[in-house]
Design a protein around this motif. Sequence first.
Motif, PDB file in Angstrom:
ATOM      1  N   ARG A 103       0.821  -1.210   0.000  1.00 41.59           N
ATOM      2  CA  ARG A 103       0.000   0.000   0.000  1.00 41.59           C
ATOM      3  C   ARG A 103       0.856   1.262   0.000  1.00 41.59           C
ATOM      4  O   ARG A 103       0.518   2.245  -0.669  1.00 41.59           O
ATOM      5  CB  ARG A 103      -0.891   0.032   1.251  1.00 41.59           C
ATOM      6  CG  ARG A 103      -1.939  -1.068   1.329  1.00 41.59           C
ATOM      7  CD  ARG A 103      -2.508  -1.111   2.739  1.00 41.59           C
ATOM      8  NE  ARG A 103      -3.679  -1.959   2.852  1.00 41.59           N
ATOM      9  CZ  ARG A 103      -4.928  -1.533   2.836  1.00 41.59           C
ATOM     10  NH1 ARG A 103      -5.173  -0.245   2.721  1.00 41.59           N
ATOM     11  NH2 ARG A 103      -5.937  -2.365   2.937  1.00 41.59           N
ATOM     12  N   LYS A 162      -1.327  11.621  13.215  1.00 34.93           N
ATOM     13  CA  LYS A 162      -2.205  10.888  12.293  1.00 34.93           C
ATOM     14  C   LYS A 162      -1.389  10.122  11.241  1.00 34.93           C
ATOM     15  O   LYS A 162      -0.171  10.238  11.168  1.00 34.93           O
ATOM     16  CB  LYS A 162      -3.150  11.867  11.574  1.00 34.93           C
ATOM     17  CG  LYS A 162      -3.982  12.737  12.494  1.00 34.93           C
ATOM     18  CD  LYS A 162      -5.059  11.946  13.233  1.00 34.93           C
ATOM     19  CE  LYS A 162      -5.954  12.871  14.047  1.00 34.93           C
ATOM     20  NZ  LYS A 162      -6.984  12.135  14.805  1.00 34.93           N
ATOM     21  N   ASP A 163      -2.125   9.370  10.449  1.00 37.12           N
ATOM     22  CA  ASP A 163      -1.615   8.730   9.229  1.00 37.12           C
ATOM     23  C   ASP A 163      -0.543   7.677   9.474  1.00 37.12           C
ATOM     24  O   ASP A 163       0.434   7.581   8.733  1.00 37.12           O
ATOM     25  CB  ASP A 163      -1.082   9.786   8.251  1.00 37.12           C
ATOM     26  CG  ASP A 163      -2.181  10.699   7.731  1.00 37.12           C
ATOM     27  OD1 ASP A 163      -3.317  10.221   7.578  1.00 37.12           O
ATOM     28  OD2 ASP A 163      -1.903  11.893   7.518  1.00 37.12           O
ATOM     29  N   HIS A 213      -7.590   4.303  16.270  1.00 33.58           N
ATOM     30  CA  HIS A 213      -8.281   4.168  14.994  1.00 33.58           C
ATOM     31  C   HIS A 213      -8.164   5.463  14.194  1.00 33.58           C
ATOM     32  O   HIS A 213      -7.890   5.447  12.978  1.00 33.58           O
ATOM     33  CB  HIS A 213      -9.752   3.806  15.220  1.00 33.58           C
ATOM     34  CG  HIS A 213     -10.524   3.614  13.959  1.00 33.58           C
ATOM     35  ND1 HIS A 213     -11.122   4.662  13.295  1.00 33.58           N
ATOM     36  CD2 HIS A 213     -10.780   2.501  13.220  1.00 33.58           C
ATOM     37  CE1 HIS A 213     -11.713   4.207  12.211  1.00 33.58           C
ATOM     38  NE2 HIS A 213     -11.533   2.904  12.144  1.00 33.58           N
ATOM     39  N   LYS A 216      -4.148   5.135   9.159  1.00 34.40           N
ATOM     40  CA  LYS A 216      -4.706   5.264   7.819  1.00 34.40           C
ATOM     41  C   LYS A 216      -5.781   4.190   7.622  1.00 34.40           C
ATOM     42  O   LYS A 216      -5.732   3.147   8.284  1.00 34.40           O
ATOM     43  CB  LYS A 216      -3.602   5.064   6.781  1.00 34.40           C
ATOM     44  CG  LYS A 216      -2.495   6.088   6.808  1.00 34.40           C
ATOM     45  CD  LYS A 216      -1.413   5.706   5.814  1.00 34.40           C
ATOM     46  CE  LYS A 216      -0.240   6.696   5.867  1.00 34.40           C
ATOM     47  NZ  LYS A 216       0.870   6.283   4.977  1.00 34.40           N
ATOM     48  N   PRO A 217      -6.734   4.406   6.729  1.00 34.60           N
ATOM     49  CA  PRO A 217      -7.664   3.315   6.409  1.00 34.60           C
ATOM     50  C   PRO A 217      -6.894   2.069   5.967  1.00 34.60           C
ATOM     51  O   PRO A 217      -6.008   2.150   5.109  1.00 34.60           O
ATOM     52  CB  PRO A 217      -8.489   3.896   5.254  1.00 34.60           C
ATOM     53  CG  PRO A 217      -8.424   5.374   5.455  1.00 34.60           C
ATOM     54  CD  PRO A 217      -7.044   5.647   6.000  1.00 34.60           C
ATOM     55  N   GLY A 218      -7.190   0.942   6.582  1.00 30.41           N
ATOM     56  CA  GLY A 218      -6.453  -0.280   6.288  1.00 30.41           C
ATOM     57  C   GLY A 218      -5.209  -0.459   7.129  1.00 30.41           C
ATOM     58  O   GLY A 218      -4.549  -1.511   7.041  1.00 30.41           O
ATOM     59  N   GLY A 259     -14.375   0.399  15.244  1.00 29.65           N
ATOM     60  CA  GLY A 259     -13.915   0.701  13.895  1.00 29.65           C
ATOM     61  C   GLY A 259     -12.870  -0.250  13.348  1.00 29.65           C
ATOM     62  O   GLY A 259     -12.252   0.043  12.320  1.00 29.65           O
ATOM     63  N   ARG A 292      -7.388  -4.448  11.801  1.00 29.80           N
ATOM     64  CA  ARG A 292      -7.308  -3.516  10.683  1.00 29.80           C
ATOM     65  C   ARG A 292      -8.324  -2.393  10.864  1.00 29.80           C
ATOM     66  O   ARG A 292      -9.499  -2.652  11.162  1.00 29.80           O
ATOM     67  CB  ARG A 292      -7.572  -4.259   9.371  1.00 29.80           C
ATOM     68  CG  ARG A 292      -7.487  -3.354   8.122  1.00 29.80           C
ATOM     69  CD  ARG A 292      -7.576  -4.156   6.840  1.00 29.80           C
ATOM     70  NE  ARG A 292      -6.330  -4.901   6.622  1.00 29.80           N
ATOM     71  CZ  ARG A 292      -6.207  -6.224   6.756  1.00 29.80           C
ATOM     72  NH1 ARG A 292      -7.246  -6.956   7.128  1.00 29.80           N
ATOM     73  NH2 ARG A 292      -5.062  -6.812   6.527  1.00 29.80           N
ATOM     74  N   GLU A 299     -10.938   0.060   9.762  1.00 31.48           N
ATOM     75  CA  GLU A 299     -11.856   0.228   8.648  1.00 31.48           C
ATOM     76  C   GLU A 299     -12.178   1.698   8.460  1.00 31.48           C
ATOM     77  O   GLU A 299     -12.006   2.514   9.364  1.00 31.48           O
ATOM     78  CB  GLU A 299     -13.109  -0.584   8.912  1.00 31.48           C
ATOM     79  CG  GLU A 299     -12.844  -2.083   9.031  1.00 31.48           C
ATOM     80  CD  GLU A 299     -14.113  -2.888   9.187  1.00 31.48           C
ATOM     81  OE1 GLU A 299     -14.955  -2.512  10.028  1.00 31.48           O
ATOM     82  OE2 GLU A 299     -14.266  -3.883   8.456  1.00 31.48           O
ATOM     83  N   LYS A 300     -12.675   2.037   7.294  1.00 28.36           N
ATOM     84  CA  LYS A 300     -13.005   3.434   7.005  1.00 28.36           C
ATOM     85  C   LYS A 300     -14.184   3.873   7.857  1.00 28.36           C
ATOM     86  O   LYS A 300     -15.046   3.079   8.193  1.00 28.36           O
ATOM     87  CB  LYS A 300     -13.362   3.579   5.529  1.00 28.36           C
ATOM     88  CG  LYS A 300     -12.169   3.335   4.607  1.00 28.36           C
ATOM     89  CD  LYS A 300     -12.571   3.552   3.159  1.00 28.36           C
ATOM     90  CE  LYS A 300     -11.376   3.297   2.236  1.00 28.36           C
ATOM     91  NZ  LYS A 300     -11.728   3.487   0.813  1.00 28.36           N
TER      92      LYS A 300
END
Length: 259
Positions: free
Chosen positions: A94, A195-196, A222, A226-228, A246, A256, A258-259
Motif C-alpha cells: 500500500r 495521524k496517518d 483508529h 490510515k484506512p487499512g 472501527g 485492521r 476500517e473506514k
Amino acid sequence: MNLPGYPVFQRTVLKLTGIDLDCYKGTQMERRLQTIMRRAGVRDLAEYARLLQTAPARVKEFQDFLTINVSEWLRNPDKFEELQQVILPELLKRNPVLRIWSAGCSNGAEPYSVAMLLDEIDPFGRHQIWATDLDAEILKVARAGVYQEKDIRNVSPERRAKYFTPVEEGFRVVDRLKARVRFEQHNLLSDPFPKDFDLILCRNVVIYFTEEAKDELYRKFHAALKPGGILFVGGTESLLKARELGFASASPFFYRAEK
C-alpha cells in the motif's frame, strides 16, 4: 476504591505526574497502592501524598511502579514472525514508506525489533518509526540501546551478529537501527495523537486501564491509523468491541482499521 483520601491523592498524582488515576482499574490500583505504601513506610494516602510532594525520588518510584517497564526483543516471537511475513509486506504494497508508532515502548526493544524486521525486508527503505513512553528515564535506556542476554533471548545468533555489538554492559544496538527510531515522551491518556500511521503497536500497556479508558484509547488509535492500517496488541489483550471501535480482525492480536 475503598482507600480513604483517594480523591485528594488522585489530584496530587495528576498535578505531579500528569497521570489520571481515574483511567486505571480501581481494585488493581488499590492493591498496588497498598503494596507501594508499605514499601514507603507510610500509613495512609494522605501521608503518602505529602511524601510525594516533598520527595521527587518518591514520585519517580511511584511512576515506575505504576507503569511497569517490562519488554524484550521479539516478544511473542510467533507474532513478530507473522508481522514480518504477512503484515509488513501487505502494508508495503500500500505504501512504500511506512509510518509506524510503538506506543508505550518501554526500553525500546519493541521498536528496535520492528526496525530489524524492516531492515531485513527492505534494507534501503526510509520508514519512520516513532516510539513513545510516559517514563522519561526508560526512554534514556531506550536511546542508549544496550540490552542484557535475557532481553535478546529471542534473537537468533545470526541476527545478534548483524544487529548488535558486544560491549562491557551487554549488547548494543548497531547505529543504523538506532537511526531509524525516534523516541519521545508521550502520555497516551492526555496528549494528542499524530495521524496517518500504517502500523501502531500498543502491547501489554493497557492491562490496568478501565474498560472506558481502553475504548477511548482504541478510538484514538483508529483515528491515528490510515484506512487499512494495523493495530498490533499484546498476547494478553483483545478488542472485544473491535467492530464498534472501527476495527476488523486481521488475525489474532492484529486489527485492521476500517473506514
